[in-house]
Design an enzyme around this catalytic site. Sequence first.
Site, PDB file in Angstrom:
ATOM      1  N   TRP A  58     -16.629 -17.031  11.954  1.00  9.13           N
ATOM      2  CA  TRP A  58     -17.715 -15.169  12.166  1.00  9.13           C
ATOM      3  C   TRP A  58     -17.140 -14.205  12.621  1.00  9.13           C
ATOM      4  CZ3 TRP A  58     -16.752 -19.869  14.256  1.00  9.13           C
ATOM      5  CH2 TRP A  58     -15.565 -20.416  15.258  1.00  9.13           C
ATOM      6  N   LYS A  59     -15.830 -14.143  13.341  1.00  8.54           N
ATOM      7  CA  LYS A  59     -16.104 -13.049  13.878  1.00  8.54           C
ATOM      8  C   LYS A  59     -15.311 -11.626  12.924  1.00  8.54           C
ATOM      9  CE  LYS A  59     -14.631 -14.806  18.656  1.00  8.54           C
ATOM     10  NZ  LYS A  59     -14.816 -14.233  19.679  1.00  8.54           N
ATOM     11  N   HIS A  78       1.143  -1.434  -0.120  1.00  6.26           N
ATOM     12  CA  HIS A  78       0.458   0.560  -0.305  1.00  6.26           C
ATOM     13  C   HIS A  78       0.724   1.574   0.100  1.00  6.26           C
ATOM     14  CE1 HIS A  78      -3.085  -3.028   0.805  1.00  6.26           C
ATOM     15  NE2 HIS A  78      -4.136  -1.975   0.328  1.00  6.26           N
TER      16      HIS A  78
END
Lengths: 358, 358
Positions: B227-228, B46
């Site tokens: 899922w977190k 980046h």
Amino acid sequence: MGVRIPYEAVLNTTKSAFLNLGLSEEQADMCAKIHTESSLEGIESHGLNRVPRFAEYVQKGWVDIHAQLELVGAKGAVENYDGHLGIGVLNATKCMDRAIELAKIHGIGCVALKNATHWMRGGSYAWQAARAGFIGISWTNTESCMPMWGSKQPSVGNNPFCIAIPRKSGPIVLDMAMSQYAYGKLGVYRLAGKQLPFPGGFDSEGNLTSDPGAIEESGRILPTGYWKGSGMAIALDLAAAAMANERTGATLDQENRGSCTGCCQIFIAYDPYLFGSEEEIQEKFDQRVAAADATAPEREGGHVTCPGERTAATRLNNLKNGIVVDEQIWAQIQQLAEGNLNITDISSVCVLDQMSQE
Amino acid sequence: MGVRIPYEAVLNTTKSAFLNLGLSEEQADMCAKIHTESSLEGIESHGLNRVPRFAEYVQKGWVDIHAQLELVGAKGAVENYDGHLGIGVLNATKCMDRAIELAKIHGIGCVALKNATHWMRGGSYAWQAARAGFIGISWTNTESCMPMWGSKQPSVGNNPFCIAIPRKSGPIVLDMAMSQYAYGKLGVYRLAGKQLPFPGGFDSEGNLTSDPGAIEESGRILPTGYWKGSGMAIALDLAAAAMANERTGATLDQENRGSCTGCCQIFIAYDPYLFGSEEEIQEKFDQRVAAADATAPEREGGHVTCPGERTAATRLNNLKNGIVVDEQIWAQIQQLAEGNLNITDISSVCVLDQMSQE
């Protein structure tokens, strides 16, 4: 074994238990409501399961039921309170209420609480903000129970982190801890003779494993997302300690009182309708959630949902059919309600979630 | 292949490239500095890798180099700006600066930016706050590139989330995205013929896999912590859209402009010395970090560190030995610096991190 008990009976019995522990009428009302609501919404581990443990905390002097929340510092949109080791759920509720009041004035409000005690279900206070129409963000630091990435020795807490979004059709609420699985969950799988669905830690030889017993033995639970949960845990700890001007997790470890006694808790509220109308913002939320939920499920017949969306159905079901309570826990709450405070087997029931926040 | 180029040469060449794209002297100075610093600190993906891509964004009209940041709303500790699709890194820098100013007045400061463009390295602005002596928290929403948990179809963005803690001995900075691995990272492993160290997604049959090519093919990258990370991604998205009063990830998907064009970015600054002296707070930070770093490493000879701690060493090494730049990227930056703006193979270089924020 879980039994189903009607909401009102749970609430009344639990309130009696709290009254017998010496809490005032108002305190017992609020505590009973918060613990009952957590179980009502399916979070038994930090709802009714914690009532006997709370009794133990009070008896050990970890929680001072007579302590008063005290304002010790303020600047603009921020207030700093000293909890003086008072009742965790009550102080946390008051702090989020105050953060909401500050947000009404300043757009954003932040309350940083020191000398806090265990706030039970982390999501309670983010839910509270969302139900009041505010975005809520909250987290706490805790004593260490998890090795940092690259270490085999616990050095960071399983700090809960919560974000709630107010939605008329039901809030979206993230309520996550920093480990992939709580210690309590490991115990549940071990007792059922099952492997974890995904690796949850390392065994004593340092191999990643899904064997819950091997992880309990090594004490090496896995940070959620490996290095990511590890980094997040230390960042949240440092931020909480600076913002509330008190203990880091390292200090909690040194003092070794257990169960978050003396920790720092952060409560942030933000008015979501500062720059847009409530109608527009709510429509934006609904569109966003609908787009996510409409995606193809992994398995045929599955339903994709955002966090918090299933809570309304759980509440309704439990209101209708009774709240699920562990049989042994319910017996203990009943004993407390009858005035028998000498419960001796609390540890055996609660040991599984002793070291964990989820 | 990476080559090492001295800091000053990188900075000057990159500035010339930005000037040739039509940026003002001041804009080119700041942009060159931010991209160069990211690579200097080891975040090539980046930093300099994004310079040719930025040129492409400008040419495509995704970034308007003449747009002015505009204050469109304010209440207390919160300000809302419209970026009008101006230069992402410049607007983000100005917004964090403003959040710091608000924090000086109100204890906490929050700037919510709408119509933003890609801010490149997410951590840049949290680092900026920490270097100014403030706790910095920032995040952005993005278009969808990751299936939610339980879904096989992308519906949430790989939103970066950053927390920085100011420390005299070096800030602690969490800079995480919501997927376990960035798409760019998958490409790097695939090209090297390697498996990922841990499962990074699902293959087309829905099996969890460490095979980078299989994940690229299915488009099913794994949320960090299963899922977190999935829940965190949707919560951050909704919060950003409400706070900045503009697009959610779902709207970005509909508009399909790519690379965060029109996204919402949040910048929060908090004065860590509100309630404690700088000396005390800094000592607290140092003790906390030292306790974490002193734990037993997983492997003999290993060193446990907190996020951000290794950055100082990376900076020093790259200042001494030259900044690592991909050979092809460096050739493109040189072409831009010489006034040749018709670079045709940007996509082939950058495609790997096109869909990812990390």
